[in-house]
Design a protein around this motif. Structure first.
Motif, PDB file in Angstrom:
ATOM      1  N   ALA A 115       0.848  -1.189   0.000  1.00 37.30           N
ATOM      2  CA  ALA A 115       0.000   0.000   0.000  1.00 37.30           C
ATOM      3  C   ALA A 115       0.888   1.245   0.000  1.00 37.30           C
ATOM      4  O   ALA A 115       2.098   1.156  -0.196  1.00 37.30           O
ATOM      5  N   ILE A 132       1.744   3.386   2.433  1.00 37.10           N
ATOM      6  CA  ILE A 132       2.552   3.722   3.599  1.00 37.10           C
ATOM      7  C   ILE A 132       4.001   3.223   3.525  1.00 37.10           C
ATOM      8  O   ILE A 132       4.929   3.975   3.842  1.00 37.10           O
ATOM      9  N   TYR A 174     -10.198  -2.438   4.744  1.00 37.74           N
ATOM     10  CA  TYR A 174     -10.046  -2.806   6.150  1.00 37.74           C
ATOM     11  C   TYR A 174     -11.324  -2.496   6.929  1.00 37.74           C
ATOM     12  O   TYR A 174     -12.042  -1.550   6.627  1.00 37.74           O
ATOM     13  N   ALA A 231      -0.302  -0.092   5.923  1.00 36.81           N
ATOM     14  CA  ALA A 231      -1.541   0.578   5.524  1.00 36.81           C
ATOM     15  C   ALA A 231      -2.519   0.689   6.683  1.00 36.81           C
ATOM     16  O   ALA A 231      -3.226   1.691   6.817  1.00 36.81           O
ATOM     17  N   GLN A 232      -2.549  -0.342   7.532  1.00 38.31           N
ATOM     18  CA  GLN A 232      -3.487  -0.328   8.644  1.00 38.31           C
ATOM     19  C   GLN A 232      -3.267   0.888   9.544  1.00 38.31           C
ATOM     20  O   GLN A 232      -4.206   1.407  10.148  1.00 38.31           O
ATOM     21  N   VAL A 275      -4.871   4.025   7.881  1.00 35.26           N
ATOM     22  CA  VAL A 275      -6.326   3.881   7.909  1.00 35.26           C
ATOM     23  C   VAL A 275      -6.857   4.261   9.290  1.00 35.26           C
ATOM     24  O   VAL A 275      -7.875   4.956   9.416  1.00 35.26           O
ATOM     25  N   ARG A 295      -6.547   8.111   9.719  1.00 36.59           N
ATOM     26  CA  ARG A 295      -7.569   8.812   8.936  1.00 36.59           C
ATOM     27  C   ARG A 295      -8.948   8.652   9.565  1.00 36.59           C
ATOM     28  O   ARG A 295      -9.752   9.587   9.565  1.00 36.59           O
ATOM     29  N   ASP A 321      -7.859   3.023   1.841  1.00 31.85           N
ATOM     30  CA  ASP A 321      -6.414   3.063   1.623  1.00 31.85           C
ATOM     31  C   ASP A 321      -6.245   3.079   0.108  1.00 31.85           C
ATOM     32  O   ASP A 321      -6.307   2.046  -0.535  1.00 31.85           O
ATOM     33  N   THR A 328      -1.159  11.680   2.996  1.00 32.37           N
ATOM     34  CA  THR A 328      -0.814  10.638   3.955  1.00 32.37           C
ATOM     35  C   THR A 328       0.480  10.972   4.679  1.00 32.37           C
ATOM     36  O   THR A 328       0.568  10.857   5.908  1.00 32.37           O
TER      37      THR A 328
END
Length: 352
Positions: A107, A109, A134, A162-163, A166, A169, A231, A315
């Motif tokens: 992803a 990140i 997610y 990525a988690q 997420v 955000r 994401d 991000t």
């Protein structure tokens, strides 16, 4: 598994606990350690892959090989020296550093995290995801019903994956600051155990993980908290040193259309994919497989990366606001020589 940090612990200790003192020190320096030839990184891509070219490519739980084989796309014009069973961003970065991996699927990140650590790697292909990948899962017996209820709770947080973004955000959209909850530094492969043991109250789980978790713990009060937080980027990336190698760069360019077409095939053949991948290799029931596929994103390979770059900048800025990275221009993460390759390989309906 590391114990939860005390409330108010300096966020830079999160980085140390997740990535190690050496990586943290490299990140704070802000200097790229890879010495790729910048002129070679700007040179036109070769039109043909030289004979004997080999790449080591990530394929977590054999996902990529199975997808390409089922789609009839396993006739790659170069040799895959190894398919590595590796997926988590921090693990990919370590493999890049060790030169045991040439190309990975992640992803948005991990490239930001790699840059912060001082490692030079570039994005070469993008699949935009419009629907959430997610779901936020609660521990058994939890009374959490909405993201607003995350305030004051222990949240599983993986800065380099990525988690992590997420979660940040989702907090921001709910009007919560990252200091309004306790962010427990874990990697995503620890999330399920942390939920099961009650070490954390909430963890973001992939849509492929959630059905099995709810089957086991739903009767004990576990639930998921859906949000509209996405994401956006599913991408391919590679060390700059790999992309400065003319032969390997040509192989990467040749691989991108296969990657894009494989994703399209999977989306268009959900029944086959459910049976051959989720049921046969992931040990899910047909019903669980169908629930995952129902949430699947339609692939989208934009001919231009402007939206993706803007999202990546947002991000990086969000992470910088929390003190997790230093602010920087994410344009350096994208190798735009590869920009149109995925879009040109798929029908027009998958370019929007």
């Amino acid at each position: 598994m590391p114990a939860p940090p005390a409330a108010g612990l300096d966020r830079r200790l999160f980085l140390t606990s997740l990535l190690g003192v050496t990586a943290a020190a490299a990140g704070l320096s802000g200097c790229a350690e890879a010495g790729a030839d910048e002129a070679a990184l700007k040179a036109p891509l070769a039109g043909k892959v030289p004979p004997g070219t080999r790449l080591k490519i990530s394929s977590f739980e054999n996902f990529q090989q199975i997808q390409l084989k089922l789609a009839g796309l396993d006739d790659l014009p170069f040799e895959v020296a190894e398919w590595l069973n590796i997926g988590a961003g921090p693990d990919v970065i370590n493999a890049f550093r060790a030169k045991s991996l040439d190309l990975a699927n992640n992803a948005g990140i991990p490239p930001i995290q790699a840059f912060y650590q001082g490692f030079d790697a570039r994005i070469v292909a993008i699949n935009v995801t419009r629907k959430p990948n997610y779901l936020f899962a609660t521990k058994p017996g939890s009374d959490i019903r909405t993201v607003a209820d995350f305030k004051g709770r222990r949240l599983a947080f993986s800065q380099g994956q990525a988690q992590g973004v997420v979660l940040l955000r989702a907090l921001k959209e709910a009007g919560l600051d990252h200091d309004d909850a306790e962010l427990v530094p874990l990697t995503s492969n620890q999330f399920l155990t942390a939920l099961q043991s009650g070490q954390v109250d909430i963890a973001p789980l992939g849509i492929s993980q959630a059905p099995a978790y709810l089957t086991q713990y739903g009767s004990k009060g576990a639930r998921t908290i859906p949000t509209d937080v996405v994401d956006l980027l599913n991408l391919l990336w590679a060390p700059a040193e790999v992309l400065a190698d003319r032969a390997k760069a040509a192989a990467v360019a040749a691989y991108i259309p296969y990657w894009a077409q494989g994703a399209v095939w999977q989306y268009e053949h959900p029944d086959v994919w459910n049976r051959e991948y989720y049921v046969k290799t992931q040990n899910l029931t047909p019903a669980q497989a169908e629930s995952i596929t129902a949430l699947a994103n339609k692939p989208c390979f934009p001919p231009r990366w402007d939206e993706a770059i803007a999202w990546e900048q947002e991000t990086a800025d969000l992470l910088a606001e929390g003190g997790y990275v230093k602010k920087f221009d994410v344009g350096v993460l994208f190798d735009r020589r590869f920009e149109s390759l995925a879009a040109r390989a798929v029908p027009a309906e998958y370019r929007r």
